[in-house]
Design a protein around this motif. Structure first.
Motif, PDB file in Angstrom:
ATOM      1  N   ALA A 113      -2.907 -12.452   5.768  1.00  0.00           N
ATOM      2  CA  ALA A 113      -3.828 -11.324   5.620  1.00  0.00           C
ATOM      3  C   ALA A 113      -4.944 -11.396   6.662  1.00  0.00           C
ATOM      4  CB  ALA A 113      -4.427 -11.324   4.215  1.00  0.00           C
ATOM      5  N   LYS A 114      -5.468 -12.590   6.873  1.00  0.00           N
ATOM      6  CA  LYS A 114      -6.531 -12.771   7.867  1.00  0.00           C
ATOM      7  C   LYS A 114      -6.032 -12.425   9.265  1.00  0.00           C
ATOM      8  CE  LYS A 114      -9.847 -16.183   9.586  1.00  0.00           C
ATOM      9  NZ  LYS A 114     -10.339 -17.579   9.467  1.00  0.00           N
ATOM     10  N   LYS A 115      -4.809 -12.841   9.564  1.00  0.00           N
ATOM     11  CA  LYS A 115      -4.221 -12.557  10.875  1.00  0.00           C
ATOM     12  C   LYS A 115      -3.988 -11.063  11.057  1.00  0.00           C
ATOM     13  CE  LYS A 115      -0.223 -13.694  13.772  1.00  0.00           C
ATOM     14  NZ  LYS A 115       1.047 -14.466  13.859  1.00  0.00           N
ATOM     15  N   LEU A 116      -3.467 -10.398  10.001  1.00  0.00           N
ATOM     16  CA  LEU A 116      -3.149  -8.972  10.081  1.00  0.00           C
ATOM     17  C   LEU A 116      -4.384  -8.128  10.335  1.00  0.00           C
ATOM     18  CD1 LEU A 116      -1.069  -6.657   9.725  1.00  0.00           C
ATOM     19  CD2 LEU A 116      -1.588  -6.722   7.274  1.00  0.00           C
ATOM     20  N   PHE A 117      -5.506  -8.498   9.707  1.00  0.00           N
ATOM     21  CA  PHE A 117      -6.696  -7.662   9.792  1.00  0.00           C
ATOM     22  C   PHE A 117      -7.774  -8.230  10.716  1.00  0.00           C
ATOM     23  CE2 PHE A 117      -4.865  -6.608   5.580  1.00  0.00           C
ATOM     24  CZ  PHE A 117      -4.594  -5.255   5.825  1.00  0.00           C
ATOM     25  N   SER A 118      -7.405  -9.148  11.604  1.00  0.00           N
ATOM     26  CA  SER A 118      -8.362  -9.715  12.556  1.00  0.00           C
ATOM     27  C   SER A 118      -8.246  -9.012  13.902  1.00  0.00           C
ATOM     28  CB  SER A 118      -8.113 -11.218  12.734  1.00  0.00           C
ATOM     29  OG  SER A 118      -6.844 -11.452  13.312  1.00  0.00           O
ATOM     30  N   GLY A 119      -9.267  -9.160  14.719  1.00  0.00           N
ATOM     31  CA  GLY A 119      -9.256  -8.540  16.034  1.00  0.00           C
ATOM     32  C   GLY A 119      -9.492  -7.044  15.961  1.00  0.00           C
ATOM     33  N   ALA A 120      -9.558  -6.419  17.112  1.00  0.00           N
ATOM     34  CA  ALA A 120      -9.849  -4.987  17.177  1.00  0.00           C
ATOM     35  C   ALA A 120      -8.780  -4.154  16.474  1.00  0.00           C
ATOM     36  CB  ALA A 120      -9.985  -4.553  18.635  1.00  0.00           C
ATOM     37  N   GLU A 121      -7.516  -4.493  16.730  1.00  0.00           N
ATOM     38  CA  GLU A 121      -6.430  -3.734  16.124  1.00  0.00           C
ATOM     39  C   GLU A 121      -6.384  -3.946  14.607  1.00  0.00           C
ATOM     40  OE1 GLU A 121      -4.380  -1.445  17.451  1.00  0.00           O
ATOM     41  OE2 GLU A 121      -5.691  -1.651  19.201  1.00  0.00           O
ATOM     42  N   GLY A 122      -6.651  -5.180  14.204  1.00  0.00           N
ATOM     43  CA  GLY A 122      -6.645  -5.478  12.778  1.00  0.00           C
ATOM     44  C   GLY A 122      -7.751  -4.735  12.042  1.00  0.00           C
ATOM     45  N   GLN A 123      -8.938  -4.692  12.641  1.00  0.00           N
ATOM     46  CA  GLN A 123     -10.053  -3.983  12.040  1.00  0.00           C
ATOM     47  C   GLN A 123      -9.793  -2.475  12.000  1.00  0.00           C
ATOM     48  OE1 GLN A 123     -12.993  -5.143  10.536  1.00  0.00           O
ATOM     49  NE2 GLN A 123     -11.731  -6.994  10.593  1.00  0.00           N
ATOM     50  N   LYS A 124      -9.111  -1.994  13.032  1.00  0.00           N
ATOM     51  CA  LYS A 124      -8.760  -0.578  13.068  1.00  0.00           C
ATOM     52  C   LYS A 124      -7.793  -0.242  11.936  1.00  0.00           C
ATOM     53  CE  LYS A 124      -6.852   2.960  16.158  1.00  0.00           C
ATOM     54  NZ  LYS A 124      -6.270   3.211  17.518  1.00  0.00           N
ATOM     55  N   LEU A 125      -6.829  -1.150  11.701  1.00  0.00           N
ATOM     56  CA  LEU A 125      -5.876  -0.945  10.613  1.00  0.00           C
ATOM     57  C   LEU A 125      -6.583  -0.982   9.265  1.00  0.00           C
ATOM     58  CD1 LEU A 125      -3.021  -0.711   9.435  1.00  0.00           C
ATOM     59  CD2 LEU A 125      -2.833  -3.213   9.630  1.00  0.00           C
ATOM     60  N   ALA A 126      -7.479  -1.955   9.076  1.00  0.00           N
ATOM     61  CA  ALA A 126      -8.207  -2.080   7.807  1.00  0.00           C
ATOM     62  C   ALA A 126      -9.042  -0.833   7.539  1.00  0.00           C
ATOM     63  CB  ALA A 126      -9.096  -3.319   7.835  1.00  0.00           C
ATOM     64  N   THR A 127      -9.700  -0.328   8.580  1.00  0.00           N
ATOM     65  CA  THR A 127     -10.513   0.876   8.432  1.00  0.00           C
ATOM     66  C   THR A 127      -9.653   2.077   8.074  1.00  0.00           C
ATOM     67  OG1 THR A 127     -12.146   0.053  10.031  1.00  0.00           O
ATOM     68  CG2 THR A 127     -12.125   2.425   9.590  1.00  0.00           C
ATOM     69  N   SER A 128      -8.489   2.153   8.711  1.00  0.00           N
ATOM     70  CA  SER A 128      -7.568   3.255   8.429  1.00  0.00           C
ATOM     71  C   SER A 128      -7.091   3.220   6.982  1.00  0.00           C
ATOM     72  CB  SER A 128      -6.363   3.182   9.376  1.00  0.00           C
ATOM     73  OG  SER A 128      -5.390   4.139   9.034  1.00  0.00           O
ATOM     74  N   LEU A 129      -6.732   2.024   6.489  1.00  0.00           N
ATOM     75  CA  LEU A 129      -6.258   1.896   5.110  1.00  0.00           C
ATOM     76  C   LEU A 129      -7.379   2.175   4.112  1.00  0.00           C
ATOM     77  CD1 LEU A 129      -4.044  -1.311   5.474  1.00  0.00           C
ATOM     78  CD2 LEU A 129      -3.288   1.060   5.377  1.00  0.00           C
ATOM     79  N   SER A 130      -8.581   1.715   4.441  1.00  0.00           N
ATOM     80  CA  SER A 130      -9.726   1.915   3.554  1.00  0.00           C
ATOM     81  C   SER A 130     -10.089   3.392   3.428  1.00  0.00           C
ATOM     82  CB  SER A 130     -10.929   1.128   4.066  1.00  0.00           C
ATOM     83  OG  SER A 130     -12.059   1.309   3.241  1.00  0.00           O
ATOM     84  N   SER A 131      -9.829   4.155   4.480  1.00  0.00           N
ATOM     85  CA  SER A 131     -10.179   5.575   4.474  1.00  0.00           C
ATOM     86  C   SER A 131      -9.203   6.415   3.658  1.00  0.00           C
ATOM     87  CB  SER A 131     -10.226   6.116   5.907  1.00  0.00           C
ATOM     88  OG  SER A 131      -8.930   6.104   6.493  1.00  0.00           O
ATOM     89  N   GLN A 132      -8.082   5.800   3.270  1.00  0.00           N
ATOM     90  CA  GLN A 132      -7.094   6.524   2.476  1.00  0.00           C
ATOM     91  C   GLN A 132      -7.528   6.519   1.017  1.00  0.00           C
ATOM     92  OE1 GLN A 132      -3.259   4.790   3.267  1.00  0.00           O
ATOM     93  NE2 GLN A 132      -3.477   4.984   5.481  1.00  0.00           N
ATOM     94  N   ARG A 133      -7.981   7.649   0.551  1.00  0.00           N
ATOM     95  CA  ARG A 133      -8.463   7.798  -0.823  1.00  0.00           C
ATOM     96  C   ARG A 133      -7.686   8.915  -1.514  1.00  0.00           C
ATOM     97  NH1 ARG A 133     -13.667   5.416  -0.853  1.00  0.00           N
ATOM     98  NH2 ARG A 133     -13.535   3.764   0.714  1.00  0.00           N
ATOM     99  N   SER A 134      -7.554   8.786  -2.808  1.00  0.00           N
ATOM    100  CA  SER A 134      -6.862   9.809  -3.579  1.00  0.00           C
ATOM    101  C   SER A 134      -7.659  11.101  -3.563  1.00  0.00           C
ATOM    102  CB  SER A 134      -6.660   9.335  -5.024  1.00  0.00           C
ATOM    103  OG  SER A 134      -6.142  10.379  -5.818  1.00  0.00           O
ATOM    104  N   THR A 135      -6.968  12.198  -3.329  1.00  0.00           N
ATOM    105  CA  THR A 135      -7.608  13.507  -3.355  1.00  0.00           C
ATOM    106  C   THR A 135      -7.229  14.281  -4.615  1.00  0.00           C
ATOM    107  OG1 THR A 135      -5.757  14.463  -2.106  1.00  0.00           O
ATOM    108  CG2 THR A 135      -7.655  13.684  -0.845  1.00  0.00           C
ATOM    109  N   ALA A 136      -6.421  13.631  -5.454  1.00  0.00           N
ATOM    110  CA  ALA A 136      -5.976  14.303  -6.685  1.00  0.00           C
ATOM    111  C   ALA A 136      -7.150  14.484  -7.634  1.00  0.00           C
ATOM    112  CB  ALA A 136      -4.876  13.495  -7.361  1.00  0.00           C
TER     113      ALA A 136
END
Length: 253
Positions: free
Chosen positions: A158-181
């Protein structure tokens, strides 16, 4: 459907469970929303909201004593963004079989500093890509996720996946996904359970769901929780450990 008012709260059983925790039993009342919990005067360690009709997990007063919330088998789609402010000492959260959809919807749990045990089985979010690694990344204190121990190799991954610029970009993208229902209204049909993306095998998950369904009392629920935390699947040979008091051990691999 029951309104959570003074009469209901004062009449609800508040007893000691086998672990010695004071438990407020509000199971199976078809409660549609949380309200008036200040009436309990923060006198319980465990709040059992299993088998109700909740759409949101919010509206808590300050409850510093509360350590466990059991809210499986509801219709919860959203968690209070400030839940950690009101229940700061929570260490166990059971949200099995609800309607939490997106990874960003679980971000409020990241603020719970003492959260060690978390179950999101049979929520749509458990089918999302990176689900388990994202939860481990966002909630680093969690040791037991969906009744499986979080292993050191998963933390490293998990640390490897979300580390570095690309990892932080992925984490931010996933965090921005919220239910609109929209929050579900009374009278709508029950949801269909979702299959976990990462977790026990389908056979094991079926056995766990059946065991949860058959747990009719708090004592049975506590025994099942301890069994699963020890790594034993109900109905299998491994469900009969030589030492009945076996506790979970975080393993490094």
């Amino acid at each position: 459907m029951v309104k959570l008012n003074y009469d209901v709260l004062t009449a609800a059983p508040s007893t000691l469970n086998p672990l010695g925790d004071r438990t407020l039993d509000l199971r199976g009342l078809k409660i549609p929303l949380l309200e008036n919990l200040a009436i309990t005067k923060d006198s319980n360690d465990v709040l059992d909201l299993t088998d109700n009709d909740l759409r949101r997990l919010d509206n808590f007063p300050y409850m510093t004593r509360l350590k466990v919330i059991m809210a499986g088998n509801n219709r919860i789609t959203r968690i209070d963004t400030e839940i950690a402010k009101y229940v700061p000492n929570l260490h166990t959260m059971v949200l099995t079989n609800n309607q939490i959809e997106e990874l960003g919807d679980i971000d409020p749990l990241a603020q719970l500093k003492y959260l060690e045990r978390l179950s999101l089985m049979d929520n749509p979010v458990a089918t999302r890509k990176y689900y388990r690694l994202y939860v481990i990344y966002r909630c680093p204190t969690v040791r037991i996720l969906d009744f499986r121990r979080v292993r050191e190799k998963e933390r490293v991954e998990a640390k490897k996946l979300f580390s570095g610029a690309e990892g932080q970009k992925l984490a931010t993208s996933l965090s921005s996904q919220r239910s609109t229902a929209k929050t579900f209204e009374p009278g709508e049909p029950s949801k269909k359970p979702a299959k976990a993306y990462q977790g026990p095998t389908p056979e094991e998950a079926a056995k766990i769901r059946e065991a949860i369904k058959n747990a009719k009392t708090l004592d049975e629920t506590v025994r099942l929780q301890k069994q699963l935390e020890a790594g034993h699947i109900p109905g299998s040979e491994s469900s009969k450990p030589a030492n009945g008091d076996a506790m979970e051990v975080e393993e490094d691999e």
